[in-house]
Design an enzyme around this catalytic site. Structure first.
Site, PDB file in Angstrom:
ATOM      1  N   LYS A  80       0.848  -1.201   0.000  1.00  0.00           N
ATOM      2  CA  LYS A  80       0.000   0.000   0.000  1.00  0.00           C
ATOM      3  C   LYS A  80       0.882   1.250   0.000  1.00  0.00           C
ATOM      4  O   LYS A  80       1.903   1.296   0.698  1.00  0.00           O
ATOM      5  CB  LYS A  80      -0.905  -0.033   1.237  1.00  0.00           C
ATOM      6  N   SER A 155      -9.832   2.281   2.873  1.00  0.00           N
ATOM      7  CA  SER A 155      -8.955   2.978   1.964  1.00  0.00           C
ATOM      8  C   SER A 155      -8.071   2.052   1.119  1.00  0.00           C
ATOM      9  O   SER A 155      -7.589   2.452   0.072  1.00  0.00           O
ATOM     10  CB  SER A 155      -8.053   3.931   2.746  1.00  0.00           C
ATOM     11  N   SER A 179      -9.778  -0.266   7.009  1.00  0.00           N
ATOM     12  CA  SER A 179      -9.253  -0.180   5.643  1.00  0.00           C
ATOM     13  C   SER A 179      -8.558  -1.419   5.104  1.00  0.00           C
ATOM     14  O   SER A 179      -8.216  -1.470   3.929  1.00  0.00           O
ATOM     15  CB  SER A 179      -8.292   0.995   5.525  1.00  0.00           C
TER      16      SER A 179
HETATM   17  N1  GLN Z   1     -12.882   4.380   6.186  1.00  0.00           N
HETATM   18  C1  GLN Z   1     -12.307   4.763   7.434  1.00  0.00           C
HETATM   19  C2  GLN Z   1     -11.932   6.210   7.393  1.00  0.00           C
HETATM   20  O1  GLN Z   1     -12.222   6.823   6.432  1.00  0.00           O
HETATM   21  C3  GLN Z   1     -11.145   3.873   7.759  1.00  0.00           C
HETATM   22  C4  GLN Z   1      -9.854   4.358   7.253  1.00  0.00           C
HETATM   23  C5  GLN Z   1      -8.726   3.429   7.516  1.00  0.00           C
HETATM   24  O2  GLN Z   1      -8.865   2.369   8.125  1.00  0.00           O
HETATM   25  N2  GLN Z   1      -7.560   3.849   7.096  1.00  0.00           N
HETATM   26  O3  GLN Z   1     -11.363   6.747   8.286  1.00  0.00           O
END
Ligand code: GLN
Length: 501
Positions: A80, A155, A179
């Site tokens: 990532k 994400s 994410s």
């Molecule tokens: N979707 C969540 C957010 O927007 C989780 C993000 C993540 O785990 N990096 O914060």
């Protein structure tokens, strides 16, 4: 398409050890696959073909000299793009870091290199890992290999889509509120958020440091376990890193047995707001675990109803502080104001104005507001109290159950644009994954089948802190029972391949 593509990491490791294939062949097959399908999927922001093949050659040479090698040596992986890689551009999906070449490796990357795993490239993400769809990436979204009109989750949609479309056997993700797990759910792959501190965060571009955790993305539970073993273990460079021996997660998968285990269904994570087909898939999987001898109990975690609200105070608060380092002076983008004096403050304002996207700006504003004098106790202070209540709910639930389970996400993959103008609707995707980040406990998602819309559904298994092994055990059993039922792996049975097989 080469048959090496779509082969599990465990099987590739076996073929490599038996010298039936070389790492160069395996790595080249995946680079070819990326070239073939990633124009459409856009899972990778960039590849590192020459470096990956050079790493593969080194492993092959070491093997032909008869050197003892780590288990996954020669198996390639994607990373990532919020995890720093020395000499390879790292952007976190943001214009503000475009062109930034890190001078060092994240600890997990150091470990991948030491394990002889060639790095194929860097995967797409929502800017600074803020989002549930990859639509907030400054470099364009990733498409879901199941249906390219839909989001791959976020994400870490890039890592999940890369693994689902057979571009990489394994990938690295990061999970601050879901994410790793939510993209796993909506792409039919496996994603694991380890216990907080279980995997070093050194070199992870911080979103919210008290919630962030790096973890594995894979197509099978065993592959996730094998990668977790490479990543885990104490790191003096991360002051929150756990100093404890790493158990054999893959052994837990192999001896998987749930007879007599108590599996707790969390009442607050299900029901209203969860798509019908998601619930049905969850119930079917639960039935299989019961048939295998597990005892199903219902548990209640009433504070989970406040998890989302607490998370969206704590996360922006920490993010606003972490993102202060992107000031136009130290990394990546620098924009000088077009008129007037070039002061530090004006360069920062111009750089941040141009370099950060809307979601990032929204959260910085929310976070600075929540931390401002006069509001601190009302917002941040209250959120921290909720966090404690959530930890207590977990502790009480784990008195009654060995693991907790729920659907990973309330719906299957949605269409592009569907939630983009409604931040709250986007935030709700993480309703079931966020409690584990607030409590620091481990969680994983594995596919439990498809919904009425033909799209994959994720099944979440949560364990107490430091008991990651337990979730591998339960997931290992469930995966085996489901595959017997389907007659193969979900991705294979549904022929998901990014349009190519
Ligand atoms: N979707 C969540 C957010 O927007 C989780 C993000 C993540 O785990 N990096 O914060």
């Amino acid at each position: 398409m080469s048959t090496l593509v779509g082969t599990t990491a465990a099987e590739l490791a076996r073929l490599l050890a038996a010298r039936e294939v070389s790492s160069v062949e395996v790595t080249r097959a995946h680079l070819d696959r990326i070239a073939e399908v990633d124009g459409e999927i856009h899972a990778h922001l960039r590849t590192a073909a020459a470096e990956a093949l050079a790493a593969a050659e080194r492993v092959d040479a070491a093997r032909s000299r008869g050197e003892g090698l780590p288990l996954l040596a020669g198996v390639p992986i994607s990373v990532k793009d919020n995890v720093v890689t020395r000499g390879l551009e790292t952007t976190a999906g943001s214009r503000i870091l475009e062109g930034w070449i890190p001078p060092y490796d994240a600890t997990v990357v150091t470990r991948l290199r030491a394990a002889g795993m060639p790095i194929l490239g860097k995967t797409n993400l929502d800017e600074f890992a803020m989002g549930s769809s990859t639509e907030h990436s400054a470099f364009g979204p990733t498409r879901n290999p199941w249906d390219t009109g839909r989001i791959p989750g976020g994400s870490g949609g890039g890592s999940a889509a890369a693994v689902a479309s057979l571009q990489a056997p394994l990938a690295i993700g990061s999970d601050t509120g879901g994410s790793i797990r939510q993209p796993g759910a909506v792409t039919g792959t496996v994603g694991v958020k380890p216990t907080y501190g279980g995997v070093s965060r050194y070199g992870l571009i911080a979103l919210a440091s008290s919630l962030d955790q790096i973890g594995p993305v894979a197509r099978t539970v065993e592959d996730a376990a094998l990668l977790h073993e490479v990543l885990a273990g104490h790191d003096p460079l991360d002051s929150t890193s756990l100093d404890a021996p790493v158990p054999s997660f893959s052994a837990a998968v192999r001896d998987a047995d749930v007879a007599g285990m108590r599996i707790g269904v969390v009442r607050e994570l299900g029901g209203e707001g969860y798509q019908e087909g998601v619930r049905a898939s969850f119930e079917t999987a639960l039935g299989l675990l019961a048939d295998a001898g597990a005892e199903i109990v219902e548990v209640s975690c009433p504070s989970f109803d406040y998890a989302l609200a607490a998370y969206y105070l704590i996360l922006p608060a920490e993010a606003s502080s972490n993102l202060a380092r992107f000031d136009g002076m130290r990394f990546g983008l620098r924009i000088e104001p077009s008129d007037g004096p070039v002061t530090a403050e004006r360069v920062m304002a111009a750089t941040r104005g141009a370099g950060f996207g809307d979601e990032v700006k929204r959260r910085i504003i929310l976070g600075t507001h929540a931390l401002s004098a006069g509001y601190f106790d009302a917002y941040y202070g209250s959120a921290q109290k909720v966090r404690t209540l959530i930890q207590r709910d977990f502790a009480a639930a784990f008195e009654r159950a060995d693991v907790l389970v729920s659907p990973t996400a309330p719906t299957t993959a949605f269409r592009f644009g569907e939630k983009l103008d409604d931040p709250l609707a986007m935030y709700l995707n993480d309703i079931a994954t966020i409690p584990a980040n607030l409590a620091g406990t481990p969680g994983m998602s594995l596919p439990s089948g498809v919904s009425e819309d033909g799209l994959p559904v994720g099944f979440q298994v949560l364990a107490p802190a430091h008991e990651d092994e337990r979730m591998y055990r339960v997931s290992g059993v469930l995966e085996r029972l489901l595959e017997e039922r389907w007659g193969g792996r979900l991705l294979d049975v549904h022929g998901v391949n990014g349009g190519a097989r």
